[in-house]
Write a protein that holds these residues in place. Structure first.
Motif: not given
Length: 260
Positions: A120-125
């Motif tokens: 979630s903190d690196n691409g899976g926004w």
């Protein structure tokens, strides 16, 4: 002591009454909340056409390039379609990537799906429970530096400002009328919708099919149509005989009524 308690109770009652009155009627801007924002769709926002709200060509529908796809936490299964948000880059968290002193107001026109293959903190926004705006590139560049790609933002819901009245586009076929509602001011989003044919005296509930599209399973072909629309601020407008008899699927009918 008793006098002091009475005065305190009276003051509290006045505060509660004022708050209640302030909450009645049109949407009031909320406090600022934190999120992140990315961009998509190209420099002309052509890649944002269509989308999960069903608006189709955003240029011809009047939404232009000030639009965004919302993450699951904000999209609310399509109930947020048409809502407006004021967004600013959060200079406290990323001063190097923000354009100072500017905001941009966008309309929710699409859904940004989760990407469970990325954190979630690196691409899976857009993964739940993150609030996230995947904005049309021209809107994003109003507040952010292009090479950043992703920026922290602060946002608040604001009333939508539109010219003219609501518009109704009818698609589908006999026994299935799919009605797209566009150009909705104030709350921007629709909570309930009903239809009445000219051969009936009763309102019939419609169901949200997807995004801003509502459907009826009644046979209404050849009848004049009226709509009763309630927005998410619980304001209701009645569009009497907005669709004349003899209408065809694919037509759009513009009204002069608008939420305030």
């Amino acid at each position: 002591m008793a006098v002091a308690l009475v005065r305190a109770a009276t003051a509290m009652a006045a505060v509660i009454m004022a708050a209640t009155i302030a909450g009645v009627g049109a949407l009031e801007p909320s406090g600022w909340l934190r999120a992140h924002a990315t961009f998509y769709g190209g420099a002309d926002a052509s890649g944002t056409m269509g989308g999960a709200c069903g608006y189709g060509n955003l240029y011809s529908q009047g939404y232009g390039t000030r639009n965004a796809a919302l993450s699951t936490a904000l999209f609310n299964d399509g109930a947020s379609c048409g809502q407006c948000y004021k967004i600013a880059c959060d200079r406290k968290r990323a001063p190097q990537w923000c354009k100072p002193g500017v905001t941009v107001t966008i309309t929710a026109t699409n859904f940004c799906p989760p990407n469970w293959n990325l954190p979630s903190d690196n691409g899976g926004w857009c993964n739940p429970p993150r609030p996230h705006f995947d904005m049309a590139q021209p809107a994003w560049e109003k507040i952010g530096i292009y090479r950043a790609g992703t920026i922290p933002v602060i946002y608040q819901r604001v009333p939508c400002v539109k010219k003219g009245g609501l518009r109704f586009t009818i698609n589908g076929h006999d026994y299935f009328q799919l009605v797209l509602v566009t150009n909705v001011a104030a709350a921007g989003s629709i909570k309930l919708m009903e239809v009445m044919g000219s051969n009936s005296a009763d309102w019939m509930p419609m169901a949200r099919n997807w995004g801003a599209q509502w459907h009826s399973l009644s046979y209404l072909t050849g009848q004049g149509l009226s709509f009763r629309v309630t927005n998410t601020d619980d304001q209701t407008l009645v569009f009497t005989n907005i669709v004349p008899p003899g209408w065809k699927f694919g037509q759009t009918f513009a009204s002069k009524l608008q939420f305030k």
